[in-house]
Design an enzyme around this catalytic site. Structure first.
Site, PDB file in Angstrom:
ATOM      1  N   LYS A  26      87.595  41.927  63.153  1.00  9.69           N
ATOM      2  CA  LYS A  26      86.372  42.681  62.879  1.00  9.69           C
ATOM      3  C   LYS A  26      85.364  41.822  62.125  1.00  9.69           C
ATOM      4  O   LYS A  26      84.185  41.745  62.490  1.00  9.69           O
ATOM      5  CB  LYS A  26      86.704  43.938  62.085  1.00  9.69           C
ATOM      6  CG  LYS A  26      85.548  44.908  61.929  1.00  9.69           C
ATOM      7  CD  LYS A  26      86.023  46.209  61.286  1.00  9.69           C
ATOM      8  CE  LYS A  26      87.015  46.911  62.184  1.00  9.69           C
ATOM      9  NZ  LYS A  26      87.635  48.091  61.558  1.00  9.69           N
ATOM     10  N   ARG A  96      86.586  48.765  55.403  1.00 12.82           N
ATOM     11  CA  ARG A  96      87.428  48.874  56.595  1.00 12.82           C
ATOM     12  C   ARG A  96      88.320  47.646  56.741  1.00 12.82           C
ATOM     13  O   ARG A  96      87.989  46.545  56.298  1.00 12.82           O
ATOM     14  CB  ARG A  96      86.557  49.032  57.854  1.00 12.82           C
ATOM     15  CG  ARG A  96      85.588  50.196  57.758  1.00 12.82           C
ATOM     16  CD  ARG A  96      85.171  50.724  59.104  1.00 12.82           C
ATOM     17  NE  ARG A  96      84.338  49.801  59.848  1.00 12.82           N
ATOM     18  CZ  ARG A  96      83.908  50.037  61.090  1.00 12.82           C
ATOM     19  NH1 ARG A  96      84.248  51.140  61.712  1.00 12.82           N
ATOM     20  NH2 ARG A  96      83.145  49.163  61.717  1.00 12.82           N
ATOM     21  N   GLY A 105      93.216  51.886  64.586  1.00 15.65           N
ATOM     22  CA  GLY A 105      93.684  53.100  63.937  1.00 15.65           C
ATOM     23  C   GLY A 105      94.911  52.935  63.065  1.00 15.65           C
ATOM     24  O   GLY A 105      95.369  53.902  62.458  1.00 15.65           O
ATOM     25  N   MET A 107      95.345  50.941  60.344  1.00 13.65           N
ATOM     26  CA  MET A 107      95.124  50.717  58.910  1.00 13.65           C
ATOM     27  C   MET A 107      93.983  51.595  58.420  1.00 13.65           C
ATOM     28  O   MET A 107      93.360  52.310  59.201  1.00 13.65           O
ATOM     29  CB  MET A 107      94.887  49.228  58.650  1.00 13.65           C
ATOM     30  CG  MET A 107      96.168  48.403  58.805  1.00 13.65           C
ATOM     31  SD  MET A 107      95.898  46.645  58.584  1.00 13.65           S
ATOM     32  CE  MET A 107      94.984  46.221  60.050  1.00 13.65           C
ATOM     33  N   ARG A 347      84.834  44.232  69.903  1.00 13.88           N
ATOM     34  CA  ARG A 347      86.134  43.578  70.068  1.00 13.88           C
ATOM     35  C   ARG A 347      86.522  43.655  71.534  1.00 13.88           C
ATOM     36  O   ARG A 347      85.969  44.456  72.289  1.00 13.88           O
ATOM     37  CB  ARG A 347      87.197  44.275  69.210  1.00 13.88           C
ATOM     38  CG  ARG A 347      87.425  45.736  69.561  1.00 13.88           C
ATOM     39  CD  ARG A 347      88.333  46.416  68.559  1.00 13.88           C
ATOM     40  NE  ARG A 347      88.451  47.851  68.820  1.00 13.88           N
ATOM     41  CZ  ARG A 347      88.939  48.735  67.958  1.00 13.88           C
ATOM     42  NH1 ARG A 347      89.359  48.333  66.779  1.00 13.88           N
ATOM     43  NH2 ARG A 347      89.010  50.002  68.267  1.00 13.88           N
ATOM     44  N   HIS A 463      92.002  58.535  69.195  1.00 18.88           N
ATOM     45  CA  HIS A 463      93.201  57.765  68.859  1.00 18.88           C
ATOM     46  C   HIS A 463      94.222  57.841  69.976  1.00 18.88           C
ATOM     47  O   HIS A 463      94.784  56.828  70.413  1.00 18.88           O
ATOM     48  CB  HIS A 463      93.796  58.292  67.543  1.00 18.88           C
ATOM     49  CG  HIS A 463      95.108  57.657  67.187  1.00 18.88           C
ATOM     50  ND1 HIS A 463      96.317  58.207  67.541  1.00 18.88           N
ATOM     51  CD2 HIS A 463      95.388  56.512  66.519  1.00 18.88           C
ATOM     52  CE1 HIS A 463      97.284  57.421  67.097  1.00 18.88           C
ATOM     53  NE2 HIS A 463      96.752  56.392  66.473  1.00 18.88           N
ATOM     54  N   SER A 772     123.109  28.094  84.334  1.00 13.11           N
ATOM     55  CA  SER A 772     122.311  29.296  84.120  1.00 13.11           C
ATOM     56  C   SER A 772     122.653  29.816  82.725  1.00 13.11           C
ATOM     57  O   SER A 772     123.813  30.118  82.448  1.00 13.11           O
ATOM     58  CB  SER A 772     122.615  30.362  85.170  1.00 13.11           C
ATOM     59  OG  SER A 772     121.833  31.512  84.950  1.00 13.11           O
ATOM     60  N   CYS A 839     119.241  33.839  82.827  1.00 14.79           N
ATOM     61  CA  CYS A 839     119.460  35.095  83.542  1.00 14.79           C
ATOM     62  C   CYS A 839     119.745  36.260  82.604  1.00 14.79           C
ATOM     63  O   CYS A 839     120.187  37.321  83.039  1.00 14.79           O
ATOM     64  CB  CYS A 839     120.586  34.949  84.559  1.00 14.79           C
ATOM     65  SG  CYS A 839     122.176  34.488  83.839  1.00 14.79           S
ATOM     66  N   TYR A 859     113.940  27.759  86.458  1.00 16.08           N
ATOM     67  CA  TYR A 859     113.546  29.119  86.830  1.00 16.08           C
ATOM     68  C   TYR A 859     113.988  30.105  85.758  1.00 16.08           C
ATOM     69  O   TYR A 859     114.823  29.790  84.892  1.00 16.08           O
ATOM     70  CB  TYR A 859     114.156  29.514  88.187  1.00 16.08           C
ATOM     71  CG  TYR A 859     115.660  29.647  88.176  1.00 16.08           C
ATOM     72  CD1 TYR A 859     116.284  30.838  87.807  1.00 16.08           C
ATOM     73  CD2 TYR A 859     116.481  28.572  88.529  1.00 16.08           C
ATOM     74  CE1 TYR A 859     117.665  30.958  87.784  1.00 16.08           C
ATOM     75  CE2 TYR A 859     117.859  28.679  88.513  1.00 16.08           C
ATOM     76  CZ  TYR A 859     118.447  29.881  88.132  1.00 16.08           C
ATOM     77  OH  TYR A 859     119.817  29.997  88.104  1.00 16.08           O
TER      78      TYR A 859
END
Length: 896
Positions: A26, A96, A105, A107, A347, A463, A772, A839, A859
């Site tokens: 923010k 804020r 929402g 905090m 944002r 919210h 694997s 895996c 992979y």
């Protein structure tokens, strides 16, 4: 002296968008908008460094912070022409939060700070509107007492409702200045009664009370839960933003609103938002009043476009400017004070998975971002939203009522009225719909547990709507025809009364509420999804396979883009009806002849299973793990089952029970399982090897193409185990291939799931064609934690910050990850081209996938529905690795 406080005002700012870690999202964006000379009220940001100091030093501040805050406040006073705490010309501020990663929402916020019995008269004089002044004053007491003094918000709302009832009015806007002044007195009495303290009158005390509350809210339960659900580090901290107040509640030429530069539910490139005339921001976000759409096409005559056309055009132009500047869809909070537009925040907007896809692909087509940027714009986990059912368009059902379509998708479940009930029933495996008047940040745990969310109040930016979209939960808001009585446990629509436990269906795409369960259909994976997945596939170098045990699983995996099967768990095939008792007969056999008899029955069943997998995968690699789990998992428990198995085995139930007792183990997960089973009962693995090779030969004969067969031996701890078993597997395979007169290649590898296997991977690689990593068991054996029993303490570890994430959900990089890296390095020392995969459940976790790419895995393999998640995460990992090396991937395409 260290700088703790950073000022901003239109035209100049200390910091900018690149300083999110220091100023929070923010604060950084407020500074950036000021640098763009946009209309932003002046203010200052207390950095996240103070949050760290606050918690490291027993919730105290450094000695020089107060002087820096005082100096920064003087700058705000100079810009705004008002003085904080002055009786005649008071400056009011908002306080804020603002974390580096958006946590909407979660905090605390305090508005209208600086009001007291004296300064409120100054506001009356400034504005000429006593009603506005006392409305602002009661809002401040209500919010401050709730956030700082722990006096529940609903107690103040009860007093307002009682007063409206006494006055015979229904809307807050019907109350006069005298009404609000009277309520201010009642509010203060309530504060003293509930907290034992007088409401603070000194603006200086009010300011530091609010600042402390914001820092404390960083570790509120709702914030902790949100961080856990969204993988946000607890070490980031929050900043505090103190900003001059502008007022949307100064009459009918004032308003408050939220706008998205594109539709956050669908991704459509149209400005989208809501506003309330004569209101403040919490009215909109908390759902206290139902808002109106800003566009005339949806909001009609009451829309901002119709009522305030000049301001609407200005807002639209600013929205375009900010989206172009940030190169992302923006969520903008604004206030209109007596005809002047002010921006309070921008944002990156929370969006559904479907919207994220469309926005990323469209922005690339518009030339705003590259394909690389588009890939990085979509959170892989958001794809989950697209991979689950929607209501069958051919289904017949009656719509009970309709609300606002706040978050798309559909779900059925039992009605629950509290977040705690949702969590409790969700943990028990029940599908629930959380039904509330309105949600609050305290409901976060129940919203996560629910399949969908329904609220009677609130709009598309409430919210409930924002959090549901972020979680990928269907949500319907603003159902004004629904009356909810939480105490009675009922939800009433006209003459229809539904109770807790009744089943309803929500369609968050069109806002429909339906009684009962409605048929669903699988999603369509075309359009933007297919395009982004193609870009991802063009970028990634790491393969993505699926864990699949049946042809149906394999078909799903292929549909989602899997490039093979990385794990077929043969034991899962044994649990099917008609097989389980044969398996039990095999396990409980007292001699080799009886066991072989059972194995002969299982052979054709296994062969048929493997043929189905090989045909479905059509030449793609299929890794089949030989029997792994402890045999006790297959044993009967009920008396009827024991009698049936005894009859099949030609023995008595008593003798069978004796045999079962003999097989019991104290710690079966480290007992007689995996390769140990294959060595002590080699005939079991012999049968499985025969079934695999015979299935492959049959498919080769009928299809004319050989499958890629990979046989995997589980739980190997040393090379001698693998060498002993491989010699038997090779003997079976060569006998069958020679007899068939065919050419069939196959490989034999091992599942690395023990620390010793990682440490001795160089010698194991002498006998293995591939590794694997079974990180489920590797995590258990490395950390000494049972996955099945960890629930009793993992929550405490996560709450205390000992674990950032559940190690069974996201890989423990420093421990388990280090062993994986060791195993790869040692294995490739022996065999430079050694194929390596993963895996465990980590194969579908984006953070774990990024780690896998960094250590050079060939992979990853995951559940079929997680395959698209893994494909996108693998592409993102590729891009991040390239960025780390300061070079673009060779295969990366620029935006056309």
């Amino acid at each position: 002296m260290k700088k703790w406080v950073y000022s901003f005002q239109p035209g100049q700012a200390e910091g900018g968008a690149a300083d999110k870690n220091l100023l929070g999202g923010k604060g950084a964006n407020l500074a950036e908008m000021c640098a763009l000379s946009l209309p932003v009220p002046a203010g200052f940001t207390i950095s996240t460094d103070i949050c760290t100091y606050f918690y490291d030093n027993n919730k105290t501040y450094p000695a020089d912070l107060e002087d820096q805050v005082t100096a920064a406040m003087k700058k705000v006073e100079a810009v705004m022409g008002r003085t904080f705490g002055d009786a005649g010309n008071p400056l009011l501020v908002s306080v804020r939060s603002g974390a580096p990663i958006s946590m909407p929402g979660m905090m605390d916020t305090v508005l209208n700070l600086g009001l007291n019995d004296t300064t409120v008269q100054g506001i009356v004089k400034q504005s000429g509107d006593a009603r506005f002044a006392y409305d602002s004053y009661r809002r401040f007491i209500q919010m401050y007492a709730d956030v700082v003094m722990n006096v529940p918000h609903h107690m103040f709302e009860d007093l307002i409702r009682q007063h409206k009832s006494y006055k015979g009015v229904s809307d807050d806007t019907d109350l006069t200045a005298d009404d609000w002044q009277r309520l201010v007195g009642q509010f203060k009495d309530l504060v003293r009664r509930e907290s034992g303290q007088a409401f603070p009158e000194q603006p200086h005390d009010q300011l530091w009370g609010a600042v402390g509350a914001v820092f404390k809210s960083w570790n509120s339960q709702r914030a902790i839960t949100y961080r856990r659900l969204n993988d946000i580090s607890a070490t980031l901290g929050t900043a505090v933003n103190v900003q001059a107040m502008v007022f949307g509640n100064m009459g009918n030429d004032s308003a408050t609103g939220v706008t998205f530069t594109r539709n956050p539910s669908t991704g459509e490139n149209v400005i989208y938002g809501e506003f309330l005339v004569n209101a403040q921001g919490e009215d909109l976000v908390a759902g206290i009043r139902n808002p109106v759409d800003i566009t005339k096409s949806i909001g009609g005559d009451a829309s901002m476009e119709n009522r305030m056309p000049g301001l609407f055009k200005q807002l639209k132009d600013v929205s375009t400017q900010l989206e172009t500047h940030y190169r992302d869809m923006q969520d903008i909070e604004f206030t209109i004070e007596q005809g002047n537009l002010w921006l309070l925040q921008t944002r990156g907007g929370k969006r559904t998975g479907r919207a994220a896809l469309k926005i990323a692909v469209d922005m690339s087509a518009e030339g705003l971002i590259s394909h690389e940027d588009a890939i990085l714009k979509v959170d892989p986990r958001a794809l989950d939203q697209l991979l689950h059912p929607a209501i069958d368009p051919n289904a017949h059902y009656d719509v009970l009522t309709k609300g606002l379509p706040a978050s798309p998708g559909a779900a059925s479940g039992k009605i629950v009225f509290t977040a705690d009930d949702a969590e409790k029933m969700g943990k028990a495996g029940e599908k629930v719909i959380l039904v509330r008047d309105e949600t609050s940040p305290e409901d976060i745990h129940g919203m996560h547990a629910a399949k969908a969310i329904l609220t009677a109040r609130g709009g598309m930016t409430s919210h409930a709507a924002v959090v549901a979209r972020g979680m990928g939960r269907p949500c319907v808001c603003g159902t004004t025809t629904v009356h909810i009585d939480e105490h009675a446990g009922t939800m009433t629509v006209g003459g229809t009364v539904l109770k807790a436990g009744d089943i309803i269906t929500l369609d968050g795409t069109n806002g429909h509420i339906i009684v009962g369960e409605v048929p669903m259909v699988e999603p369509s994976l075309t359009g933007e999804f297919a395009r982004l997945m193609q870009w991802a596939d063009d970028v990634r170098t790491m393969g993505v396979r699926a864990n699949a045990d049946t042809p149906k699983d394999a078909e799903t995996a292929r549909r989602f883009g899997a490039e093979g099967i990385g794990l077929c768990r043969t034991e899962h095939m044994f649990f099917e009806p008609g097989r389980i008792n044969v398996v039990r007969q095999m396990i409980l056999a007292e001699d080799i002849e009886a066991r072989q008899d059972a194995l002969d029955k299982l052979l054709p069943m296994q062969r048929s299973d493997f043929e189905g997998l090989f045909r479905t995968m059509a030449g793609l690699p299929v890794t089949i793990r030989l029997l792994d789990p402890p045999l006790h998992e297959f044993l009967p428990h009920a008396e009827a089952e024991i009698a049936e198995v005894a009859s099949m085995a030609g023995t008595t139930p008593e003798r069978l029970k004796t045999r079962m007792h003999q097989m019991r183990e104290v710690n079966p997960m480290l007992g007689h399982r995996g390769c140990r089973l294959g060595i002590s009962h080699p005939e079991i693995y012999d049968m499985q090897a025969r079934a695999i090779i015979e299935a492959a030969l049959n498919v080769l004969k009928t299809e004319g193409a050989a499958p890629q067969v990979e046989i995997m031996v589980p739980l190997v701890g040393g090379v001698k185990e693998l060498a002993w078993l491989r010699s038997r597997i090779d003997a079976v395979a060569q006998e069958l291939i020679t007899a068939a007169g065919a050419k069939l290649d196959y490989t034999v590898g091992t599942m690395i799931e023990l620390p010793r296997a990682c440490i001795t991977a160089d010698t194991i690689a002498e006998q293995a064609d591939f590794f694997s990593f079974g990180t489920n068991d590797l995590t258990q054996t490395t950390m000494g934690i049972s996955r099945d029993d960890s629930g009793s303490f993992l929550g405490a570890y996560l709450g205390a910050g000992i674990f950032e994430r559940d190690p069974f959900e996201s890989i423990d990089v420093d421990g388990v990850g280090a062993l994986v890296e060791m195993g790869i390095t040692k294995g490739r020392t022996t065999k430079p081209g050694l194929k390596t995969g993963i895996c465990g459940e980590h194969g579908g976790d984006p953070a774990s996938i990024r780690f896998c790419r960094s250590v050079g895995l060939t992979y990853v393999s995951c559940s079929p529905f997680r395959v698209p998640v893994a494909r996108l995460a693998a592409a993102q990992a590729e891009i991040w690795e390239a960025k780390k090396a300061s070079a673009a991937p060779a295969k990366l395409k620029a935006a056309s």
